[in-house]
Design a protein around this motif. Structure first.
Motif, PDB file in Angstrom:
ATOM      1  N   CYS B  77      60.102  58.116   1.340  1.00  0.00           N
ATOM      2  CA  CYS B  77      60.027  59.543   1.682  1.00  0.00           C
ATOM      3  C   CYS B  77      58.607  60.073   1.492  1.00  0.00           C
ATOM      4  O   CYS B  77      58.036  59.980   0.416  1.00  0.00           O
ATOM      5  N   THR B  79      57.586  63.195   1.676  1.00  0.00           N
ATOM      6  CA  THR B  79      57.453  64.573   1.193  1.00  0.00           C
ATOM      7  C   THR B  79      57.885  64.742  -0.258  1.00  0.00           C
ATOM      8  O   THR B  79      57.595  65.768  -0.867  1.00  0.00           O
ATOM      9  N   MET B  82      63.359  63.385  -0.889  1.00  0.00           N
ATOM     10  CA  MET B  82      64.348  62.427  -1.376  1.00  0.00           C
ATOM     11  C   MET B  82      63.936  62.041  -2.796  1.00  0.00           C
ATOM     12  O   MET B  82      62.870  61.499  -3.011  1.00  0.00           O
ATOM     13  N   VAL B  93      68.608  65.005  -1.524  1.00  0.00           N
ATOM     14  CA  VAL B  93      67.601  65.483  -0.578  1.00  0.00           C
ATOM     15  C   VAL B  93      67.319  66.950  -0.890  1.00  0.00           C
ATOM     16  O   VAL B  93      68.244  67.751  -0.962  1.00  0.00           O
ATOM     17  N   CYS B  98      62.271  68.568   2.994  1.00  0.00           N
ATOM     18  CA  CYS B  98      62.442  67.563   4.041  1.00  0.00           C
ATOM     19  C   CYS B  98      61.881  68.051   5.371  1.00  0.00           C
ATOM     20  O   CYS B  98      62.087  69.190   5.759  1.00  0.00           O
ATOM     21  N   VAL B  99      61.142  67.172   6.069  1.00  0.00           N
ATOM     22  CA  VAL B  99      60.598  67.528   7.375  1.00  0.00           C
ATOM     23  C   VAL B  99      61.262  66.753   8.515  1.00  0.00           C
ATOM     24  O   VAL B  99      60.838  66.840   9.664  1.00  0.00           O
ATOM     25  N   GLY B 100      62.286  65.991   8.195  1.00  0.00           N
ATOM     26  CA  GLY B 100      62.982  65.250   9.252  1.00  0.00           C
ATOM     27  C   GLY B 100      62.130  64.165   9.873  1.00  0.00           C
ATOM     28  O   GLY B 100      62.100  64.005  11.084  1.00  0.00           O
ATOM     29  N   CYS B 101      61.418  63.408   9.045  1.00  0.00           N
ATOM     30  CA  CYS B 101      60.564  62.339   9.590  1.00  0.00           C
ATOM     31  C   CYS B 101      61.341  61.042   9.747  1.00  0.00           C
ATOM     32  O   CYS B 101      60.894  60.112  10.396  1.00  0.00           O
ATOM     33  N   TRP B 102      62.475  60.959   9.130  1.00  0.00           N
ATOM     34  CA  TRP B 102      63.407  59.822   9.213  1.00  0.00           C
ATOM     35  C   TRP B 102      62.860  58.512   8.665  1.00  0.00           C
ATOM     36  O   TRP B 102      63.324  57.427   9.029  1.00  0.00           O
ATOM     37  N   MET B 103      61.866  58.597   7.802  1.00  0.00           N
ATOM     38  CA  MET B 103      61.407  57.384   7.110  1.00  0.00           C
ATOM     39  C   MET B 103      62.566  56.816   6.283  1.00  0.00           C
ATOM     40  O   MET B 103      62.737  55.610   6.148  1.00  0.00           O
ATOM     41  N   CYS B 104      63.363  57.715   5.707  1.00  0.00           N
ATOM     42  CA  CYS B 104      64.474  57.288   4.856  1.00  0.00           C
ATOM     43  C   CYS B 104      65.537  56.548   5.667  1.00  0.00           C
ATOM     44  O   CYS B 104      66.091  55.543   5.208  1.00  0.00           O
ATOM     45  N   ALA B 123      67.366  65.509   6.574  1.00  0.00           N
ATOM     46  CA  ALA B 123      68.206  64.362   6.253  1.00  0.00           C
ATOM     47  C   ALA B 123      69.447  64.840   5.507  1.00  0.00           C
ATOM     48  O   ALA B 123      69.368  65.753   4.686  1.00  0.00           O
TER      49      ALA B 123
HETATM   50  S1  SF4 Z   1      63.640  62.766   6.638  1.00  0.00           S
HETATM   51 FE1  SF4 Z   1      63.991  61.537   4.796  1.00  0.00          FE
HETATM   52  S2  SF4 Z   1      61.987  60.596   4.397  1.00  0.00           S
HETATM   53 FE2  SF4 Z   1      61.602  62.305   5.795  1.00  0.00          FE
HETATM   54  S3  SF4 Z   1      61.125  64.067   4.487  1.00  0.00           S
HETATM   55 FE3  SF4 Z   1      63.350  64.118   4.865  1.00  0.00          FE
HETATM   56  S4  SF4 Z   1      64.244  63.029   3.119  1.00  0.00           S
HETATM   57 FE4  SF4 Z   1      62.073  62.484   3.164  1.00  0.00          FE
END
Ligand code: SF4
Ligand SMILES: Cc1cc2nc3c(=O)[nH]c(=O)nc-3n(C[C@H](O)[C@H](O)[C@H](O)COP(=O)(O)OP(=O)(O)OC[C@H]3O[C@@H](n4cnc5c(N)ncnc54)[C@H](O)[C@@H]3O)c2cc1C
Ligand code: SF4
Lengths: 429, 153
Positions: B77, B79, B82, B93, B98-104, B123
């Motif tokens: 994550c 940011t 998570m 979360v 959370c910026v919704g980058c979906w790394m998780c 997320a």
């Molecule tokens: S989408 Fe997942 S990895 Fe990205 S900021 Fe939100 S919790 Fe963190």
């Protein structure tokens, strides 16, 4: 005793967290050359695109360090490391001693030689790897009524910056040397889908091309491409990649190849000096190869391993692979491992739906999954990443991998059991 | 690593009958109205259950976030959204971060993180229903295929 950590990125922070978990007493001191510590680098494009404000930039806010009794010195740039005396020298001439040292200085942006370009003198030309860059670009755009921009480099940072500039309503042209954008992690097909999504948003994408000349006196006014095309612009972002930030180690005796060479414990060739993250080059004894993978999860995991070992717990790094998750022009994408068909002796599984704008590809080598690309539909992508990292033999359920409802239920019972009960250790051992 | 007691939901594959009640109760517990019928009629489209029922021939089970000890999602994550809560040991979360980058999503080996949509682009995953005595899925599973335990670490 003092643990000294140079760098407050994910590698440095992960190490400090692990050290504090094991050692509540001794001093932990972190240094950063930047004015602010604890912010998240990947968020600087979100900041530029006004999706994240100042408050939300902090990965670890200042109180976080205080609460854990971790000292931080900002605007403190290390210019020399002296292992014989166990100290580091800062730009202002201060000597700071250490008992155990972690080098976690990340990467520096690569700036190519271009005719007419002297980035420190010409206004309107920026690299994009620090919060300061993001603030400077935002200010430059407002002050100069910038309406169009050129981004050199169609990799992760270039595209994320493009996304932010589009968000601000600028007309953006991407110039990429290779035959496709995101060439490091994407195959041709995935690049094509993302390219056309960008073009639909009014973005120009020039591949197989580069900038050969920059025009303008005090401020940039135009770039000339190798293909002969000229683009008028007041703003040029250079984002062709990063290289390990290791220049200050020249006289130190610390072994540097491309990055600081470390073993599976993140130890360098010198006792009590460790390295982790984008500045480190991990030598994997099992593969007999070394690599620098400049991504967040790798930096964080390496930092954890360094932290454990610095505090005296023997933990080994299992090695990382390239992977990325980026949303470009509204298209969510994830790519993991080796995704190009150019790899030899591989089997490729593909799924494509124009209607759903979805593309998926899996690369299998010697019965094992080695790469995966997901465009448009990224749900449950992590299951595949797990199979890749765990090197699971997928031969017995290969035909199920591309199913719409693929999930844990299709995995061999043994592996599933291990997953459900054992909480697999994917990154460290 | 977090030391101390930590709650965990055990998945009992052999007892699951695939009725999907856990999914419905999960959505209800996390809905505005908390009312099963209302959720079914009006809210279901917007809410996704944090528990996923998988099915194949005679095998079926429900799975939700494992709140892993060495959580890949927390590592990835960018940011800090998570994170592991130091008091409960659970992985949460922070929706504001959370910026919704979906790394998780890219790294969770269980595939149990979902993408929020629209204005809710963050997320979303199991929070162990820590405001309740028992997680909704556990409480409402008719066959005890989901069981809450506490592990000591
Ligand atoms: S989408 Fe997942 S990895 Fe990205 S900021 Fe939100 S919790 Fe963190
Ligand atoms: C715009 C952008 C977007 C990105 N997006 C993603 C993404 O979506 N996903 C992903 O996986 N990765 C992404 N990355 C890459 C990711 O940010 C890096 O891999 C990660 O930050 C590396 O962590 P690190 O701790 O090794 O170094 P860094 O985060 O680079 O931190 C280095 C630290 O060292 C300090 N430092 C450097 N030199 C000195 C010195 N001489 N003296 C004192 N201090 C010094 C710096 O101030 C800084 O605190 C992105 C990078 C950028 C720039
Ligand atoms: S989201 Fe996935 S990786 Fe994260 S704690 Fe839950 S099961 Fe583990």
């Amino acid at each position: 005793m003092r643990y000294l950590i140079i760098g407050t990125g994910p590698a440095g922070i992960a190490a400090a967290e692990k050290i504090r978990g094991l050692d509540e007493e001794n001093e932990i001191l972190m240094l950063t050359s930047e004015e602010i510590a604890g912010y998240s680098k990947p968020l600087i494009t979100y900041f530029l695109g006004r999706k994240v404000n100042e408050d939300r930039m902090f990965y670890r806010p200042p109180w976080y360090f205080e609460e854990r009794n971790i000292s931080v010195m900002t605007s403190t740039k290390v210019i020399e490391v002296n292992p014989a005396k166990k100290l580091v020298i800062t730009e202002s001439g201060e000597a700071i001693n250490y008992d155990r040292l972690l080098i976690a200085t990340g990467g520096l942006p690569i700036v190519p030689e271009i005719e007419g370009l002297n980035p420190s003198e010409m206004e309107g030309v920026f690299t994009f790897t620090q919060w300061k860059d993001s603030k400077d670009v935002a200010k430059y755009i407002t002050d100069n009524d910038v309406t169009e921009a050129v981004v050199l480099g169609g990799g992760l940072i270039g595209l994320k910056t493009t996304e932010a500039l589009l968000e601000l309503g600028l007309k953006v042209s991407i110039v990429e040397l290779s035959d496709r954008i995101l060439s490091n992690t994407f195959d041709k097909k995935a690049s094509m889908i993302v390219t056309s999504a960008l073009q639909k948003r009014g973005c120009n994408v020039y591949t197989n091309d580069t900038i050969v000349q920059v025009k303008g006196k005090k401020k940039i006014t135009k770039v000339v491409l190798k293909s002969g095309r000229e683009i008028k612009t007041k703003l040029l972002i250079i984002a062709i990649g990063v290289k390990p930030n290791v220049g200050f180690l020249k006289e130190s005796g610390v072994r540097v190849n491309r990055g600081v060479v470390v073993n599976e414990h993140m130890e360098t060739n010198i006792t009590d000096i460790f390295a982790a993250g984008d500045c480190a080059e991990f030598y994997d004894p099992r593969l007999g190869k070394s690599s620098t993978i400049a991504i967040w999860p790798v930096a964080f995991s390496e930092g954890e391993v360094a932290g454990y070992n610095m505090a005296g717990e023997r933990v080994s790094y299992q090695g990382g692979i390239p992977m990325n998750s980026v949303e470009i022009a509204g298209v969510a994408t994830i790519s993991v491992g080796n995704t190009s068909a150019e790899v030899e002796n591989v089997e490729i599984l593909e799924y494509e739906s124009d209607k759903r704008s979805v593309y998926k590809k899996l690369v299998i080598k010697d019965g094992k999954l080695v790469g995966a690309v997901f465009v448009g539909d990224i749900d449950r992508a992590g299951i595949y990443t797990g199979l890749i990292l765990q090197k699971v033999d997928v031969s017995s359920f290969k035909d199920d991998l591309m199913r719409d409802d693929f999930g844990l239920v299709y995995l061999p019972k043994e592996y599933r059991k291990k997953l459900m009960e054992g909480e697999l250790k994917v990154w460290l051992e | 690593m977090v030391k101390g007691m930590r709650k965990k939901i055990l998945v009992k594959e052999e007892y699951c009958i695939g009725c999907r009640l856990c999914e419905i109760y999960c959505v209800t517990a996390h809905s505005q109205s908390k009312n099963l019928i209302r959720v079914f009629r009006y809210e279901l489209g917007e809410l996704a259950p944090a528990v996923i029922v998988e099915e194949r021939e005679y095998t079926t089970f429900a799975v939700q976030c494992r709140h892993c000890e060495e959580a890949s999602c927390v590592r990835a994550c960018i940011t800090g959204a998570m994170h592991r809560d130091s008091s409960t040991g659970a992985v949460y979360v922070d929706r504001d971060k959370c910026v919704g980058c979906w790394m998780c999503i890219m790294v969770c080996p269980y595939g149990v993180i979902k993408r929020g949509t629209g204005s809710n682009k963050v997320a979303s995953k199991c929070d162990l229903c820590l405001d309740r005595e028992l997680p909704a899925c556990v409480e409402n599973c008719p066959n005890e295929a989901l069981v809450l335990t506490e592990v000591n670490e």
